[in-house]
Structures are given as structure tokens and as C-alpha cells.
Design an enzyme around this catalytic site. Structure first.
Site, PDB file in Angstrom:
ATOM      1  N   HIS A 243       0.878  -1.199  -0.017  1.00 60.65           N
ATOM      2  CA  HIS A 243       0.133   0.010   0.025  1.00 60.65           C
ATOM      3  C   HIS A 243       0.725   1.340  -0.063  1.00 60.65           C
ATOM      4  CE1 HIS A 243      -3.353  -2.550   1.027  1.00 60.65           C
ATOM      5  NE2 HIS A 243      -2.842  -3.039   2.008  1.00 60.65           N
TER       6      HIS A 243
HETATM    7  O1  RIB Z   1      -5.282  -0.027   4.606  1.00 60.51           O
HETATM    8  C1  RIB Z   1      -3.726   0.170   4.256  1.00 60.51           C
HETATM    9  C2  RIB Z   1      -3.276   1.021   5.304  1.00 60.51           C
HETATM   10  O2  RIB Z   1      -3.335   0.801   6.700  1.00 60.51           O
HETATM   11  C3  RIB Z   1      -1.524   1.120   4.947  1.00 60.51           C
HETATM   12  O3  RIB Z   1      -1.308   2.468   5.402  1.00 60.51           O
HETATM   13  C4  RIB Z   1      -1.365   0.330   6.257  1.00 60.51           C
HETATM   14  O4  RIB Z   1       0.080   0.587   6.948  1.00 60.51           O
HETATM   15  C5  RIB Z   1      -2.074   0.602   7.250  1.00 60.51           C
HETATM   16  O5  RIB Z   1      -1.835   1.961   7.899  1.00 60.51           O
END
Ligand code: RIB
Ligand code: CA
Length: 313
Positions: A243
Site C-alpha cells: 500500500h
Molecule cells: O489499509 C492499508 C493502510 O493501513 C496502510 O497504510 C497500512 O500501513 C495501514 O496503515
């Protein structure tokens, strides 16, 4: 082209850690002015520790790391140890940091930097809940027009939620903060699950990190291996969605991404949809567009960039 000057607001988390490494490995494109840890994946003491662990792993103990807010604006903190493990950086065994945590509060650093630097020259790259940013904007409204851009990993629309059926984690943890940021008028680029679920690791991609033969490559391989198990169990997908590195890569190689400038609002009231990012992709609401909502990714190009840059550390 001068480098983009950014403050990273983050809740490390293995994917945050890889994102920070990518930023620190890319000085031609990114100047990291500072890193502010926020409560999210794990509580603030751990995110503030983990951010320093990553800076030292990158050989960059001079990067100032600050602690930001330790809880959301209006609800108890929800964490994600089930995804990231107890420490938030499970999967790689790294030493305790020696570099100090800055005494200044992270929100004061955000406000002070935006006031001190020329208007429009500093961007905020947000990889966790938006509590720090919303607190800074509320405490110092004068800084809002001075922000060059906010690039945030968060939200979901076609991909729906990962912490509830409707909401993505970063937004869900602090919907009131997200609402403040999305209403602020700051140029906003959203990197949602719709995009990051195309940035899936694979055995070959993790092996490429390991084959770098460096402590950083081994750590990244260990983190992504650990991080993958949640998504494999949940989605049956082979591979962990990286992500947060997508948000940094957007600053380095924007051509890897595409999306649409649309209206995005935050649901703060729904019994079942609180924390949902309602993206008006088909422009039917009549509400003014306020965000570039990214959806397409050149995944091969992303992993080639990520692996090459991690190999520089
Ligand atoms: O949903 C994914 C996000 O939530 C990413 O930033 C992960 O690190 C968590 O913070
Ligand atoms: Ca994160």
C-alpha cells in the site's frame, strides 16, 4: 527538476517501512524534511520507535523523527496487530534505534515547517490515519493554503473496505480527521485500495528483494513475507499489497499511475459505512471534484522501481 520536499506522516507498519526506505533511497526526486509518527497500525510509542528503526536501517539517522498524535480525534484508537504483528515490524529482527526522537510534537513540526518554508513548496505524504494533519489544520488554518499537495494512501471505492466491509483502515481509524482533510481544499491525490491491490508482491518479487543480498533487501523480504499472510488468508490472493510505497512512488514516477479528478467525501455517520470514502467516479453527485483518485498502476514498473531503489541502500 528539483526534488519534491515532503513531510512523511506514518504509522509503521511494514508497508510504511518500505515506503520510507523508498523515499530515502530517492534523493534526486524526494527530500524528506522530517517524519512524523502517528498512532495507527500499532500505538504511538511503537510507530515512533519503528520510524527510527527504518531510518537507521537506511543509514539515515540524521532524519528528524517526531511523535504526533496518540489517538484519533473523536473515537478510541483501533490498531492492526492482526496484520502487522505485535511490534508493527514483525518479519525482520532489527536492533532498537539509537537516534533520538525529537522533543518537539510532530504537529508543531508540521505547522512550523509549513510556516517557515516558502508557500507551495512542501507536500505532505500521509501513510496512516490523518489525525496529525487534521490537528495541524485545525490549530493553524493559515498553513492550509501553503501546502503544495497531500498524497495519501487511504480509502477505497470499487475495492471496498479492508477493516470493515465499507472502510479502509487509515480512514476508518479517524474519519473526522479524514473529513477535515478532504474538505480542506488542499490539492489531494488519493492512493486507495483500488490501486494498491494491484501492487501485489509475489514469490519472485520477494526473492528479488532477498537477492539484493543487503540487510535492507533482507528486511524488506522478511516484512513482505510476514505482511502477505493476512491478505492471503483474507483475499486468497497470492501476495501482499504494498500500500504505502505506492504513495511515495507516485511522487517519484507519476507516469506509473492514472486516475480521475472526482469528488470524494468521507462518511462519518453511517452505522455500517462510517469511514467510507464515497468517490463520485461517475460524476453523478454534482459535488465539486476535490481529489485525484488513483485506480490504475503499472505494477511491473512499480516493482522494478522499488527493487532498484531498495538496492541503492
Ligand atoms: O489499509 C492499508 C493502510 O493501513 C496502510 O497504510 C497500512 O500501513 C495501514 O496503515
Ligand atoms: Ca500505513
Amino acid at each position: 527538476m528539483p526534488p519534491r520536499r515532503i513531510i512523511i506522516d506514518t504509522d509503521p507498519g511494514q508497508d510504511d517501512a518500505v515506503a520510507i526506505l523508498l523515499a530515502l533511497a530517492s534523493p534526486e526526486e524526494i527530500e524528506v524534511l522530517g517524519i512524523v509518527a502517528v498512532a495507527g497500525n500499532v500505538p504511538l510509542p511503537l510507530t515512533a520507535r519503528n520510524a527510527r528503526v527504518v531510518c537507521e536501517l537506511a543509514g539515515r539517522p540524521e532524519v528528524p523523527v517526531f511523535a504526533g498524535c496518540d489517538r484519533p480525534l473523536a473515537q478510541p484508537l483501533v490498531t492492526a496487530e492482526h496484520v502487522h504483528g505485535k511490534t508493527g515490524l514483525d518479519g525482520a529482527d532489527l536492533p532498537e534505534p539509537h537516534m533520538p526522537l525529537q522533543a518537539r510534537h510532530g504537529v508543531d513540526f508540521i505547522i512550523g515547517t509549513l510556516r517557515a518554508e516558502p508557500s507551495g513548496t512542501v507536500s505532505l505524504c500521509c501513510l496512516g490515519p490523518l489525525t496529525d494533519i487534521a490537528t495541524a489544520f485545525t490549530r493553524a488554518p493559515d498553513i492550509v493554503p501553503r501546502v503544495q499537495e497531500i498524497v495519501l494512501m487511504g480509502g477505497a471505492y470499487f475495492e471496498v473496505g479492508n477493516i470493515t466491509p465499507a472502510a479502509e483502515f487509515n480512514i476508518y481509524v479517524d474519519p473526522e480527521a479524514a473529513d477535515i482533510v478532504f474538505r480542506s481544499g488542499v490539492p489531494l491525490t488519493v492512493v486507495p485500495l483500488d490501486l494498491t491491490h494491484r501492487a501485489l508482491t509475489s514469490a519472485a518479487r520477494v526473492q528479488a528483494f532477498r537477492d539484493l543480498g543487503t540487510p535492507v533487501g533482507r528486511a524488506v523480504a522478511g516484512w513482505t513475507d510476514f505482511f502477505e499472510r493476512f491478505d492471503r488468508e483474507k483475499y486468497g490472493s497470492q501476495g501482499a499489497p504494498l500500500h504505502d510505497p505506492c504513495a511515495i512512488a507516485r511522487l517519484i514516477a507519476p507516469g506509473l499511475f492514472s486516475g480521475r479528478f472526482v469528488n470524494v467525501v468521507i462518511e462519518t455517520r453511517g452505522d455500517y459505512t462510517r469511514g467510507m470514502t464515497v468517490a463520485d467516479w461517475w460524476r453523478v453527485s454534482g459535488r465539486a471534484p476535490n481529489a485525484t483518485f488513483l485506480r490504475e498502476l503499472d505494477a511491473e514498473g512499480f516493482f522494478a522501481l522499488l527493487t532498484e531503489r531498495i538496492g541503492r541502500l
